[in-house]
Motif scaffolding. Structure first.
Motif, short mmCIF file in Angstrom:
data_model
loop_
_atom_site.label_atom_id
_atom_site.label_comp_id
_atom_site.label_asym_id
_atom_site.label_seq_id
_atom_site.Cartn_x
_atom_site.Cartn_y
_atom_site.Cartn_z
N PHE A 11 -5.78 4.67 0.93
CA PHE A 11 -5.68 2.75 0.60
C PHE A 11 -6.91 2.53 0.25
O PHE A 11 -7.70 1.95 1.31
N PHE A 28 0.47 -0.99 -0.15
CA PHE A 28 0.04 0.14 0.07
C PHE A 28 1.01 1.26 0.49
O PHE A 28 0.62 2.45 -0.19
N ILE A 69 -9.30 -1.70 1.78
CA ILE A 69 -8.04 -2.21 2.86
C ILE A 69 -9.10 -2.47 3.97
O ILE A 69 -10.13 -2.14 4.03
#
Length: 610
Positions: free
Chosen positions: A341, A318, A344
């Motif tokens: 991100f 990431f 996730i």
């Protein structure tokens, strides 16, 4: 061109400089309408500006024109050179001086008459196949700082243009005093460690002080500064200062960044880095973790998520670079960077860590969910209080809204489901930039989270490529007709220009078709979804129903779009977001309710018909 990098030469008059293969170089003024004679083949043309300074005299702006000419020796001289013939004095004279040539160089600024210089020279027998000469013109007529200059050669297709640096750029600290036009205050910064501040002083000033503003980075927003001291803790290497005299028509500024090479203030940048994180949801309803980093200066480094354990172990795959993407400034002048991100696992309560280039240690972790027990207890108590408050407020609003909508429904001859939501078709403007595109996607997600059925043209590119823009739009209108709702069109200034152009083009096509029914239409009006929508608005306006299907929005709350709407869009409701977001949601909700009432009334009329 960097103004601070302007070359300084000690020239006092115009001159021409030739390479060794050219002799007897002279230059004189030439009318621009005189045809070129004895010209040579010019291959390259380079133009630039520099400052020409005399001894103990101020500098002047100079135009430098460099050319490269192609030399072709006569065949008889080539044969003589190969035969070794070099003893005859007449032959030597012929070899040494065999061709007189000239080049006429012309230049002009916008809306001014061309000025020309004729360069005459003799090509020596010893010349190479490529020779050069340069022309230096001091104070070229009609050209000043910030001008756009065009240079061309007669009897040659070569033409070049260049912008002269602005006087504000040239009047920097390095060149201050070399030009008469540079009459700006000179700033001196003195670090006073005892008082923990930087004192700003001005050379040659006793009582009157100039105007100032402070900015972070040279291209940052400049904020007014009404004091002559700056606290040390707020000084960073990217701090720059602009200084100028408010003197009627003359307000030239000088820009200086006196701390950019000072490592002492780098720590102030690191100590003022702030990071916030939070959970989110992508357009496909998958989870994501967003992060927001702000600092006085733009930074280089990395940011990544980590699973909070003993040392917040990194979640692989990431990592993101802070140097990628755009930095923006907030109202306080600080630079901020926003990222996310995607996909996730939020159940792991991820945190974020940052590594800034130049720092020995990492920053963070920054978390949105602390698992300490007292935080859990506080969270539970807060949720319970929030639930109680939500129940009370919801019960009041539901009863109040129910009564109001029931009365409205009763007056329109039928009862409709109060909770009904409508379909919304969200269309982007043409030539959309990143900022508007993000705003459109954010609005679509917001409407979807409120329970509306939403179709955004940016999310349906594959369907548009398969069906075509007009069939795709008609399929959305069919769904809108069955569910009720509106087509929401996002407007920008470029979109208004497209509407005006389309209107004029469409009127021209209609007029030509009336004059000649066999006139073929050269371009399809349905080149994109936005243009196809304009055709539908035009058709609905003829039936006086455009306001029932179309709404307009703009993401600039300070825009004057509402006062300059084209005739085609006049009569449609315009909402300026974000201030009128709630009004837009209410309008869409009422649109769904009205459509539902219309459908319910129609069903009752059919059932009661004999």
């Amino acid at each position: 061109m960097s103004a601070c990098g302007l070359e300084i030469s000690e020239y006092e008059s115009d001159r021409v400089i030739c390479s060794q293969g050219l002799s007897d170089c002279t230059m004189k003024d030439e009318p621009f309408d005189v045809p070129e004679k004895n010209h040579v083949d010019v291959r390259n043309l380079t133009i630039y500006f520099k400052l020409c300074c005399g001894v103990d005299a101020p500098c002047e702006l100079c135009l430098v024109i460099e050319t490269e000419i192609n030399i072709q020796l006569p065949k008889d001289l080539e044969d003589e050179s190969h035969s070794g013939y070099d003893e005859d004095s007449d032959g030597e004279e012929t070899e040494r001086n065999f061709k007189a040539a000239s080049v006429i160089v012309c230049y002009c600024a916008a809306a001014t008459m061309s000025m020309c210089k004729k360069v005459e020279f003799t090509i020596n027998h010893a010349a190479l196949t490529r020779e050069k000469f340069s022309v230096v013109i001091i104070e070229p007529s009609g050209i000043s700082f910030s001008s756009r200059v065009i240079v061309y050669l007669k009897a040659s297709p070569l033409i070049q243009q260049v912008d002269v640096p602005s006087l504000d750029e040239v009047c920097s600290q390095e060149l201050q005093g070399r030009l008469d036009e540079c009459d700006v205050p000179r700033l001196i910064s003195v670090i006073n460690k005892e008082m923990t501040q930087v004192e700003l002083q001005f050379a040659g000033r006793n009582k009157s002080f100039p105007s100032m503003c402070i900015q972070y980075e040279k291209n940052g927003r400049c904020l007014g500064l009404n004091r002559t001291t700056i606290p040390l803790y707020s000084v960073t290497p990217c701090v720059c200062l602009q200084v100028w005299d408010e003197d009627g028509q003359r307000s030239r500024r000088s820009l200086s960044c006196p701390f950019n090479n000072t490592v002492l203030f780098q720590r102030n940048v690191w100590q003022n880095v702030s990071v916030s994180v939070g959970p989110g949801q992508m357009n496909n309803l998958r989870p994501m973790l967003w992060w927001n980093l702000s600092a006085p200066c733009r930074l280089e480094g990395e940011v990544w998520p980590c699973k909070k354990e003993d040392s917040c172990r990194e979640m692989k795959g990431f990592r993101q670079q802070l140097s990628n993407g755009k930095w923006q400034q907030n109202s306080k002048g600080l630079w901020k960077k926003i990222g996310e991100f995607e996909e996730i696992n939020l159940e792991l309560s991820p945190c974020v860590k940052v590594k800034v280039k130049g720092m020995d240690q990492e920053l963070g972790p920054f978390c949105f969910n602390n698992t300490d027990r007292w935080h859990w207890n506080l969270l539970i108590v807060g949720i319970m209080l929030l639930l109680c408050l939500t129940v009370l407020v919801s019960s009041y609003l539901l009863r109040h809204d129910f009564v109001k909508k029931w009365v409205w429904s009763w007056h329109h001859g039928g009862f409709v489901d109060i909770g009904m939501k409508c379909h919304v078709v969200l269309l982007s403007p043409p030539d959309v930039d990143d900022g508007v595109s993000e705003s459109v996607c954010r609005l679509g997600s917001q409407l979807s989270n409120r329970g509306f059925s939403v179709s955004v043209d940016q999310w349906s590119r594959k369907e548009q490529c398969t069906l075509g823009p007009l069939p795709w739009l008609y399929s959305q209108l069919l769904e809108l007709k069955s569910l009720g709702g509106r087509v929401v069109i996002v407007l920008t200034h470029k979109a208004l220009e497209r509407v005006e152009a389309w209107t004029h083009q469409n009127e021209g096509v209609i007029m030509m078709k009336r004059e000649d029914k066999g006139f073929p239409q050269k371009c399809s009006p349905y080149s994109d979804v936005f243009t196809a929508c304009l055709c539908l608005i035009q058709a609905d306006k003829r039936l006086h129903g455009a306001a029932e299907r179309f709404l307009l929005v703009t993401f600039d709350p300070n825009s004057s779009i509402d006062r300059s709407l084209p005739e085609l869009l006049q009569g449609l409701r315009l909402f300026q977001l974000p201030p009128q977001t709630q009004a837009l949601l209410s309008e869409l909700a009422v649109a769904g309710d009205r459509e539902g009432i219309s459908q319910s009334t129609h069903i009752e009329q059919v059932n009661s018909a004999p």
